[in-house]
Enzyme design. Sequence first.
Site, PDB file in Angstrom:
ATOM      1  N   ASP A   1      43.827   6.288  -9.539  1.00 27.31           N
ATOM      2  CA  ASP A   1      43.874   5.629  -8.038  1.00 27.31           C
ATOM      3  C   ASP A   1      42.696   6.788  -7.387  1.00 27.31           C
ATOM      4  O   ASP A   1      42.652   7.866  -7.398  1.00 27.31           O
ATOM      5  CB  ASP A   1      45.198   6.121  -7.383  1.00 27.31           C
ATOM      6  CG  ASP A   1      45.132   5.639  -5.847  1.00 27.31           C
ATOM      7  OD1 ASP A   1      43.687   5.265  -5.262  1.00 27.31           O
ATOM      8  OD2 ASP A   1      46.062   5.165  -5.509  1.00 27.31           O
ATOM      9  N   HIS A   2      41.520   6.278  -7.043  1.00 24.80           N
ATOM     10  CA  HIS A   2      40.515   6.982  -6.633  1.00 24.80           C
ATOM     11  C   HIS A   2      40.835   7.352  -5.027  1.00 24.80           C
ATOM     12  O   HIS A   2      39.950   8.665  -4.706  1.00 24.80           O
ATOM     13  CB  HIS A   2      38.986   6.067  -6.508  1.00 24.80           C
ATOM     14  CG  HIS A   2      37.695   6.674  -6.767  1.00 24.80           C
ATOM     15  ND1 HIS A   2      37.714   8.087  -6.484  1.00 24.80           N
ATOM     16  CD2 HIS A   2      36.799   6.350  -7.414  1.00 24.80           C
ATOM     17  CE1 HIS A   2      36.227   8.354  -6.669  1.00 24.80           C
ATOM     18  NE2 HIS A   2      36.035   7.611  -7.587  1.00 24.80           N
ATOM     19  N   ARG A   3      41.936   7.323  -4.613  1.00 24.50           N
ATOM     20  CA  ARG A   3      42.131   7.613  -3.407  1.00 24.50           C
ATOM     21  C   ARG A   3      42.636   9.127  -3.459  1.00 24.50           C
ATOM     22  O   ARG A   3      42.759  10.116  -2.638  1.00 24.50           O
ATOM     23  CB  ARG A   3      43.232   6.770  -2.811  1.00 24.50           C
ATOM     24  CG  ARG A   3      42.884   5.358  -2.132  1.00 24.50           C
ATOM     25  CD  ARG A   3      43.716   4.629  -1.599  1.00 24.50           C
ATOM     26  NE  ARG A   3      44.685   4.421  -2.872  1.00 24.50           N
ATOM     27  CZ  ARG A   3      45.914   3.726  -2.403  1.00 24.50           C
ATOM     28  NH1 ARG A   3      46.119   3.221  -1.024  1.00 24.50           N
ATOM     29  NH2 ARG A   3      46.636   3.460  -3.448  1.00 24.50           N
TER      30      ARG A   3
ATOM     31  N   PRO B   1      42.386   1.317  -5.466  1.00 26.38           N
ATOM     32  CA  PRO B   1      41.079   1.066  -5.796  1.00 26.38           C
ATOM     33  C   PRO B   1      41.248   1.985  -6.887  1.00 26.38           C
ATOM     34  O   PRO B   1      41.023   3.211  -7.061  1.00 26.38           O
ATOM     35  CB  PRO B   1      40.426   2.016  -4.567  1.00 26.38           C
ATOM     36  CG  PRO B   1      41.460   2.754  -4.000  1.00 26.38           C
ATOM     37  CD  PRO B   1      42.743   2.096  -4.177  1.00 26.38           C
TER      38      PRO B   1
ATOM     39  N   CYS C   1      41.891  11.431  -6.169  1.00 25.70           N
ATOM     40  CA  CYS C   1      41.332  12.368  -6.450  1.00 25.70           C
ATOM     41  C   CYS C   1      39.819  11.792  -6.785  1.00 25.70           C
ATOM     42  O   CYS C   1      39.692  10.406  -6.934  1.00 25.70           O
ATOM     43  CB  CYS C   1      41.602  12.999  -7.922  1.00 25.70           C
ATOM     44  SG  CYS C   1      41.955  11.896  -9.178  1.00 25.70           S
TER      45      CYS C   1
END
Length: 457
Positions: A427-429, A253, A431
């Site tokens: 990658d929003h996972r 994501p 941070c």
Amino acid sequence: MQWRVAVGDTVTVDQTVVEVETAKAVVDVPCPYAGRVVALHGAEGEVRPVGQPLITVAEPVTGRVDGGDPPGHAVYREEERAGSGNVLIGYGTGHGSSRRRRRPRLAAATDASGASDAATASGAAVAPSAAGRQVAVADREPGPPGPAQPLVISPIVRRLARERGVDLTTVRGSGPGGVVRRADVEAAARDVTGAPADGTARLTAVPNRPATTGRQPAPGDPRPVGAQDLVIPLTGIRRTIADKLSRSRREIPEVTIWVDADATGLLETRAAINAARPDRPVSILALFARICLSGLRRYPQLNARVDTEGQRIVQSAGVHLGIAAQTDRGLVVPVLRDAERLTTTELAAELAATTAAARAGELPPARLTGGTFTLNNYGVFGVDGSTPIINHPEAALLGIGRIVDKPWVVDGQLAVRKVTQLSLTFDHRVCDGGVAGGFLRHVADCVEQPALLIATV
């Protein structure tokens, strides 16, 4: 896969017999046997599964066979010592059993990593040498080499020669020891055709519809009547790029943020460094790499990957910096391992050498994997911004747009400055926006005020 020998040809030890293209490289495959070629396993362009035989060679022996040959007459037999673990790359595992039964000698490319997937469309495989080191194997043009074989190291040079119709045996190499370089092939191509060698890859026209449609071209339409579509097989490195980017887009994501930065001070700093040390110049990309390393020290969350199977985030101890490089075979990302240990001058030297080797196709596969953060200078293509796809399984990528003159407010006054757009895809996972924004702002501040970089290194 392209054969360089045919059935019935005599080969010597270490003679190149086939060229195959793996997902990461184009590599010659030598034969560990001397003898006569009995069989070639696989047609050119065929996909060969990993572990399947590539070539069968009959071993030459001297002496009388079945009483029909005079002493000293060289004959051939399809036999080998039982227990020989010879493979096409390397010289095998030695002789184990002393059984009298002989078996046909097969030179096979064996998968060293245990991967179950097939090789690329040109027949790639990876085989271990006697010492267990993995060696990639790749594709080559048919025809056995003779005594006048040219000194050519780079597979890219050989491929370029094929595409331009240049006979390498007629080319005088300008490299060390007479090695034929790309520039030599391009010069020879100009001599043959009288036209500049533009490096455009040849594509095969494949009819995807009837050859003639009856349609008359519209005024100004450059296409001839019955023009055919070009169908380009998605194989080799092109397929690898497609698979990796598709996986990245499916699994990660990703979010992209960007900021404009005044790079005038950074360019002035680079000019001052190179004026003081002209023998060891520093590129603008090396300075951006140094800034990235400074930012990753402050925000290590971006120097990471997501382990989906273990449901965990793994932050890397060292920064293995990937540098996106465009080559004739496609986009590759060579990696500078433990880049944080290098000085800025060393970074510049490593970047120059690594990108040159990548464009020449001379980097081993190990240099193209294992990155933890990627730097992408798409400004060299004359564009300002981009929303790139993350190089899976990394967690972030910094993009640099072109540096151009733009109006900029400095101390309340309008001035013309050197401005670039910086983008961070993350990658929003791993941070949230605060960490990503802090990293990008730190990078932009160091670009605008290089003194801040000195204070953090």
